[in-house]
Design an enzyme around this catalytic site. Structure first.
Site, PDB file in Angstrom:
ATOM      1  N   TYR A 100      46.536  -6.097  69.872  1.00  0.00           N
ATOM      2  CA  TYR A 100      44.984  -6.929  69.809  1.00  0.00           C
ATOM      3  C   TYR A 100      45.511  -9.088  69.810  1.00  0.00           C
ATOM      4  CZ  TYR A 100      42.502  -2.176  68.330  1.00  0.00           C
ATOM      5  OH  TYR A 100      41.800  -1.507  68.584  1.00  0.00           O
ATOM      6  N   GLY A 101      45.655  -9.486  68.902  1.00  0.00           N
ATOM      7  CA  GLY A 101      46.292 -10.521  68.298  1.00  0.00           C
ATOM      8  C   GLY A 101      45.752 -11.813  69.635  1.00  0.00           C
ATOM      9  N   CYS A 149      45.310  -3.058  59.622  1.00  0.00           N
ATOM     10  CA  CYS A 149      45.508  -3.944  60.987  1.00  0.00           C
ATOM     11  C   CYS A 149      45.193  -5.201  60.290  1.00  0.00           C
ATOM     12  CB  CYS A 149      45.006  -3.228  62.845  1.00  0.00           C
ATOM     13  SG  CYS A 149      45.417  -4.666  63.827  1.00  0.00           S
ATOM     14  N   CYS A 200      50.880  -9.592  59.217  1.00  0.00           N
ATOM     15  CA  CYS A 200      50.954  -8.425  60.163  1.00  0.00           C
ATOM     16  C   CYS A 200      50.921  -7.093  59.761  1.00  0.00           C
ATOM     17  CB  CYS A 200      50.741  -9.052  61.464  1.00  0.00           C
ATOM     18  SG  CYS A 200      50.755  -7.674  63.078  1.00  0.00           S
ATOM     19  N   THR A 201      50.293  -6.494  59.721  1.00  0.00           N
ATOM     20  CA  THR A 201      51.800  -4.409  59.291  1.00  0.00           C
ATOM     21  C   THR A 201      52.930  -3.660  60.565  1.00  0.00           C
ATOM     22  OG1 THR A 201      49.448  -3.543  60.958  1.00  0.00           O
ATOM     23  CG2 THR A 201      49.535  -3.705  58.164  1.00  0.00           C
TER      24      THR A 201
END
Length: 261
Positions: free
Chosen positions: A39-40, A70, A180-181
């Site tokens: 996504y990032g 997230c 960030c996980t």
């Protein structure tokens, strides 16, 4: 009723892993949006669309709470999800306040995705709690790609981390915030590279404490028989033994690095 966790990919397993320990009487759904990870590095509106679709999907599963496991998805979508749904929804936010509470006099480096680093949620938190200008942010999006490929400590991973960290004088820092996980999988590799004075932290305990308290207040805590989480890749149930073994390998990795700080 189950508690749902979702992420762009397998990063959110880091939160689920802790939830299974904290809430052993609960049952869980975990969704990894493997069709759209990462996504990032995507446009914000595109990510918001994915987040809304996932939330709609999970609500139809009759879950009792949703954890956006997230940081990127939280930054983009949690306000809209709170507007749309009445059930408890929790999100991840880099643990800047936690880091500064631990040491208010030394610098803090937040590593996260591009969206999280630039996002209003993180910038507002920094403006609120960082009165001495001690917090720096560093996008490290390739760690998401390495995690999805199960490459946690290869030479290219170490080279990437060392290159990203090269501009920073870590003698001036007390804390590295894992924003960030996906980044929790790299705790041992990060520990090898970081000097001993730098402590690593994340927001998992904060979010799960809020989850547990809210469920207790609402009378929704349960003591159910232990069953394996129900897994989805985007909107598809994960039933293939090889994929279930892949997910278990990630959980085993988290158990291996769990105590590293």
């Amino acid at each position: 009723m189950r508690i749902a966790f979702f992420d762009s990919g397998i990063g959110g397993l880091t939160v689920l892993h802790q939830a299974m320990k904290l809430l052993p009487g609960e049952q869980f759904v975990f969704l990894a949006d493997e069709d759209h990870v990462p996504y990032g590095v995507k446009p914000r509106e595109e990510v918001l669309g994915y987040v809304l679709d996932i939330a709609d999907f999970l609500v139809k599963k009759n879950v009792k709470a949703i954890v956006i496991a997230c940081n990127t998805a939280t930054s983009v979508g949690i306000e809209e999800l709170h507007r749309r749904y009445s059930l408890p929804i929790f999100g991840m936010e880099p643990a800047v306040a936690k880091a500064l509470d631990r040491d208010p006099d030394h610098r803090v480096l937040v590593i996260a995705t591009n969206i999280t680093c630039k996002g209003k949620m993180l910038q507002d938190q920094i403006a609120r709690v960082d009165k001495k200008g001690l917090v720096d942010t560093l996008p490290m999006p390739k760690l998401v790609e390495f995690a999805e490929a199960m490459n946690f400590n290869g030479p290219e991973v170490k080279a990437y981390i060392e290159k990203q960290f090269a501009p920073y004088d870590f003698s001036q820092y007390s804390t590295l915030v894992l924003g960030c996980t996906h980044f929790n999988y790299f705790k041992d590799t990060l520990r090898e590279i970081l000097p001993a004075n730098v402590h690593m932290t994340d927001a998992c305990d904060i979010v799960l404490s809020r989850l547990a308290s809210t469920l207790e207040e609402k009378g929704l805590l349960e003591q159910l028989p232990k069953v394996e989480p129900e897994y989805y890749y985007t909107d598809r149930p994960v039933t293939d033994p090889k994929e279930l073994a892949r997910l278990q390998a990630y959980l085993d990795r988290l158990e291996q690095v769990d105590k590293i700080k």
